[in-house]
Design an enzyme around this catalytic site. Structure first.
Site, PDB file in Angstrom:
ATOM      1  N   ASP A 222     -26.373  13.827  -4.822  1.00 16.48           N
ATOM      2  CA  ASP A 222     -26.293  15.178  -4.249  1.00 16.48           C
ATOM      3  C   ASP A 222     -26.768  16.219  -5.273  1.00 16.48           C
ATOM      4  O   ASP A 222     -27.534  17.134  -4.941  1.00 16.48           O
ATOM      5  CB  ASP A 222     -24.860  15.467  -3.791  1.00 16.48           C
ATOM      6  CG  ASP A 222     -24.740  16.839  -3.160  1.00 16.48           C
ATOM      7  OD1 ASP A 222     -25.257  17.019  -2.043  1.00 16.48           O
ATOM      8  OD2 ASP A 222     -24.149  17.743  -3.792  1.00 16.48           O
ATOM      9  N   LYS A 226     -30.253  18.662  -5.350  1.00 15.71           N
ATOM     10  CA  LYS A 226     -30.274  20.106  -5.610  1.00 15.71           C
ATOM     11  C   LYS A 226     -31.234  20.447  -6.749  1.00 15.71           C
ATOM     12  O   LYS A 226     -31.982  21.425  -6.683  1.00 15.71           O
ATOM     13  CB  LYS A 226     -28.861  20.598  -5.922  1.00 15.71           C
ATOM     14  CG  LYS A 226     -27.949  20.529  -4.706  1.00 15.71           C
ATOM     15  CD  LYS A 226     -26.493  20.715  -5.073  1.00 15.71           C
ATOM     16  CE  LYS A 226     -25.617  20.643  -3.830  1.00 15.71           C
ATOM     17  NZ  LYS A 226     -24.194  20.548  -4.127  1.00 15.71           N
TER      18      LYS A 226
HETATM   19  P1  NHO Z   1     -20.241  16.704   8.882  1.00 16.73           P
HETATM   20  O1  NHO Z   1     -18.897  17.345   8.999  1.00 16.73           O
HETATM   21  O2  NHO Z   1     -20.347  15.249   8.758  1.00 16.73           O
HETATM   22  O3  NHO Z   1     -21.097  17.193  10.153  1.00 16.73           O
HETATM   23  C1  NHO Z   1     -22.338  16.660  10.470  1.00 16.73           C
HETATM   24  C2  NHO Z   1     -22.588  16.882  11.975  1.00 16.73           C
HETATM   25  O4  NHO Z   1     -23.917  16.499  12.263  1.00 16.73           O
HETATM   26  C3  NHO Z   1     -21.704  16.106  12.916  1.00 16.73           C
HETATM   27  O5  NHO Z   1     -21.359  16.943  14.004  1.00 16.73           O
HETATM   28  C4  NHO Z   1     -22.614  14.966  13.428  1.00 16.73           C
HETATM   29  O6  NHO Z   1     -22.288  14.568  14.745  1.00 16.73           O
HETATM   30  C5  NHO Z   1     -23.940  15.685  13.428  1.00 16.73           C
HETATM   31  N1  NHO Z   1     -25.097  14.802  13.328  1.00 16.73           N
HETATM   32  C6  NHO Z   1     -25.398  13.917  12.352  1.00 16.73           C
HETATM   33  N2  NHO Z   1     -26.588  13.318  12.617  1.00 16.73           N
HETATM   34  C7  NHO Z   1     -27.051  13.864  13.747  1.00 16.73           C
HETATM   35  C8  NHO Z   1     -28.213  13.675  14.530  1.00 16.73           C
HETATM   36  N3  NHO Z   1     -29.174  12.814  14.181  1.00 16.73           N
HETATM   37  N4  NHO Z   1     -28.368  14.405  15.668  1.00 16.73           N
HETATM   38  C9  NHO Z   1     -27.426  15.298  16.043  1.00 16.73           C
HETATM   39  N5  NHO Z   1     -26.306  15.522  15.329  1.00 16.73           N
HETATM   40  C10 NHO Z   1     -26.116  14.813  14.208  1.00 16.73           C
HETATM   41  O7  NHO Z   1     -21.042  17.327   7.613  1.00 16.73           O
HETATM   42  P2  NHO Z   1     -20.899  18.811   6.998  1.00 16.73           P
HETATM   43  O8  NHO Z   1     -19.959  18.834   5.881  1.00 16.73           O
HETATM   44  O9  NHO Z   1     -20.703  19.781   8.108  1.00 16.73           O
HETATM   45  O10 NHO Z   1     -22.354  19.014   6.379  1.00 16.73           O
HETATM   46  C11 NHO Z   1     -23.429  19.394   7.185  1.00 16.73           C
HETATM   47  C12 NHO Z   1     -24.658  19.658   6.319  1.00 16.73           C
HETATM   48  O11 NHO Z   1     -24.362  20.721   5.414  1.00 16.73           O
HETATM   49  C13 NHO Z   1     -25.082  18.456   5.444  1.00 16.73           C
HETATM   50  O12 NHO Z   1     -26.480  18.412   5.371  1.00 16.73           O
HETATM   51  C14 NHO Z   1     -24.522  18.813   4.082  1.00 16.73           C
HETATM   52  O13 NHO Z   1     -25.271  18.258   3.014  1.00 16.73           O
HETATM   53  C15 NHO Z   1     -24.734  20.315   4.117  1.00 16.73           C
HETATM   54  N6  NHO Z   1     -23.947  21.023   3.147  1.00 16.73           N
HETATM   55  C16 NHO Z   1     -22.581  20.930   3.165  1.00 16.73           C
HETATM   56  C17 NHO Z   1     -21.859  21.524   2.155  1.00 16.73           C
HETATM   57  C18 NHO Z   1     -20.354  21.466   2.211  1.00 16.73           C
HETATM   58  O14 NHO Z   1     -19.659  22.115   1.419  1.00 16.73           O
HETATM   59  N7  NHO Z   1     -19.765  20.724   3.153  1.00 16.73           N
HETATM   60  C19 NHO Z   1     -22.601  22.183   1.122  1.00 16.73           C
HETATM   61  C20 NHO Z   1     -23.982  22.323   1.209  1.00 16.73           C
HETATM   62  C21 NHO Z   1     -24.632  21.733   2.226  1.00 16.73           C
HETATM   63  O15 NHO Z   1     -22.728  23.467  -0.872  1.00 16.73           O
HETATM   64  C22 NHO Z   1     -22.072  22.438  -0.212  1.00 16.73           C
HETATM   65  C23 NHO Z   1     -22.340  21.147  -0.960  1.00 16.73           C
HETATM   66  O16 NHO Z   1     -23.382  20.977  -1.557  1.00 16.73           O
HETATM   67  C24 NHO Z   1     -21.322  20.153  -0.808  1.00 16.73           C
HETATM   68  C25 NHO Z   1     -21.504  19.016  -1.846  1.00 16.73           C
HETATM   69  N8  NHO Z   1     -20.849  17.850  -1.320  1.00 16.73           N
HETATM   70  C26 NHO Z   1     -20.840  19.446  -3.127  1.00 16.73           C
HETATM   71  O17 NHO Z   1     -21.363  20.324  -3.833  1.00 16.73           O
HETATM   72  O18 NHO Z   1     -19.739  18.860  -3.428  1.00 16.73           O
END
Ligand code: NHO
Length: 363
Positions: A222, A226
């Site tokens: 991850d 970035k």
């Molecule tokens: P979830 O909760 O697993 O949600 C994913 C959703 O996408 C689900 O509803 C699933 O059904 C749907 N889905 C998956 N594949 C699909 C497909 N082919 N067609 C239709 N729907 C599909 O994941 P999150 O947590 O909501 O994350 C969503 C996105 O945001 C990911 O790309 C993740 O990398 C990005 N994101 C999350 C965070 C965070 O805090 N949760 C951050 C940045 C980006 O800055 C944060 C970060 O970098 C977190 C990182 N782990 C860290 O620094 O610790």
């Protein structure tokens, strides 16, 4: 004259997606023009849309989606559906799907703008990176991905501003993972003894900091994604997030377990390894932290554990905070520093919503 309308299509309604939808609902209520109309929403199994592009009610939309019997449109069909509406359209990709990322050039080529926290497209092959930006340039569609680095923190926009105004970025370094920040701040705090490694990993997952599979955070990938994004924005042609050294914190024995849940179950047996790393730093009066750096001139990127003095700003981080230092010609030896929450649904969604606002002002 009738108010201008912009259609919104949302893929993914998980942790970030749900927060985005509630921010979108507030935004749509606050803004008269352009009128924001949700015309498509799906999860991996279900979808909501009207074949005539009529608006989907944003009120309680996640429960309506859960009750839907329609399946998501295959991506080529979705491109067709969205581009046939007669209105400008913004696609919001809240998944971590590589297939969707690979289709960005198709959407952009049809004039559909994209905002997303998904890192896959921008940290995939260098060819995909080029295809995305050339498709956008040709059609005039916009693409923004602020939350792909540092959640809602203005990391990407700041780097773009530095580069576009002619500053020379020499080095970027910091803590780029909310999960890693939280883990080390609570496992190896600057005062007190800290918690058990595996228990903290479980907590980070429950708090919504980790990627859907926590191994994607612990293996360093991850952070590597970035850094790939930032290095490319700083002008380096990084081929992929595996083309530079990345240290993994996954015990060898657990690399191939089938699921993230099984991994979490088995992790406690390996706590001793992390305790050793922590003790070694303590002996030198330091704490261990997981950091990344880009040396622009030397074209070197690296990700892994390093020891820091207790007084160092990286050692003193709190919670899931990220800290990113930009060393540039203009800023000299005192870097421009961005610090704050780097993970979690609401702050990540904020980056997506503010990207949407940027797109709305440009299309
Ligand atoms: P979830 O909760 O697993 O949600 C994913 C959703 O996408 C689900 O509803 C699933 O059904 C749907 N889905 C998956 N594949 C699909 C497909 N082919 N067609 C239709 N729907 C599909 O994941 P999150 O947590 O909501 O994350 C969503 C996105 O945001 C990911 O790309 C993740 O990398 C990005 N994101 C999350 C965070 C965070 O805090 N949760 C951050 C940045 C980006 O800055 C944060 C970060 O970098 C977190 C990182 N782990 C860290 O620094 O610790």
């Amino acid at each position: 004259a009738s108010a201008r309308q912009v259609n919104i299509a949302v893929i993914g309604a998980g942790g970030v997606g749900k927060c985005f939808l509630s921010q979108l609902e507030q935004l749509a209520a606050r803004r008269a023009s352009p009128k924001l109309v949700l015309t498509y929403i799906c999860s991996s199994k279900k979808a909501l849309y009207n074949t005539d592009h009529l608006a989907i009610d944003l009120d309680n939309v996640t429960s309506t989606l859960a009750a839907s019997t329609a399946a998501p449109l295959p991506l080529p069909k979705l491109v067709e559906f969205l581009s046939s509406s007669g209105s400008k359209t913004v696609l919001v990709d809240n998944t971590s799907s590589e297939d969707i990322a690979a289709a960005y050039p198709k959407f952009l080529g049809q004039g559909i703008s994209i905002v997303t926290p998904n890192k896959k497209a921008f940290s995939g092959s260098f060819k995909l990176w080029q295809d995305i930006f050339s498709a956008a340039e040709q059609s005039g569609a916009k693409v923004y991905h602020e939350s792909s680095v540092g959640a809602g923190l203005p990391v990407i926009s700041t780097l773009k501003d530095l580069v576009d105004t002619g500053d020379e970025v020499t080095k970027i370094e910091g803590v780029f993972s909310g999960t890693m920040s939280f883990l080390f701040n609570s496992f190896a705090p600057t005062s007190g003894s800290g918690g058990q490694w595996s228990a903290e990993v479980k907590k980070a997952k429950e708090l919504g900091y980790t990627e859907p599979d926590p191994r994607d955070d612990l293996n360093g990938l991850d952070v590597a994604r970035k850094l790939t994004i930032l290095a490319r924005l700083a002008g380096l042609e990084i081929e992929s997030p595996t083309s530079f050294p990345v240290q993994s914190l996954i015990p060898k024995e657990l690399e191939s377990v089938a699921s993230g849940d099984e991994f979490l179950e088995k992790l406690p047996a390996f706590d001793a390894q992390m305790e050793e790393t922590k003790a070694a730093a303590e002996k030198e009066g330091k704490v261990v932290r997981f950091v990344g750096s880009i040396d622009v001139a030397a074209k070197q990127v690296k990700v892994g554990l390093e020891k820091f003095d207790l007084a160092h700003p990286i050692a003193a981080l709190k919670g899931s905070d990220n800290i990113i230092s930009f060393y540039t010609k203009r800023y000299g030896s005192n870097p421009l520093i961005i610090q704050g929450a780097g993970a979690g649904g609401d702050v990540t969604a904020m980056g997506v919503t503010s990207d949407l606002l940027k797109v709305l002002s440009q299309i």
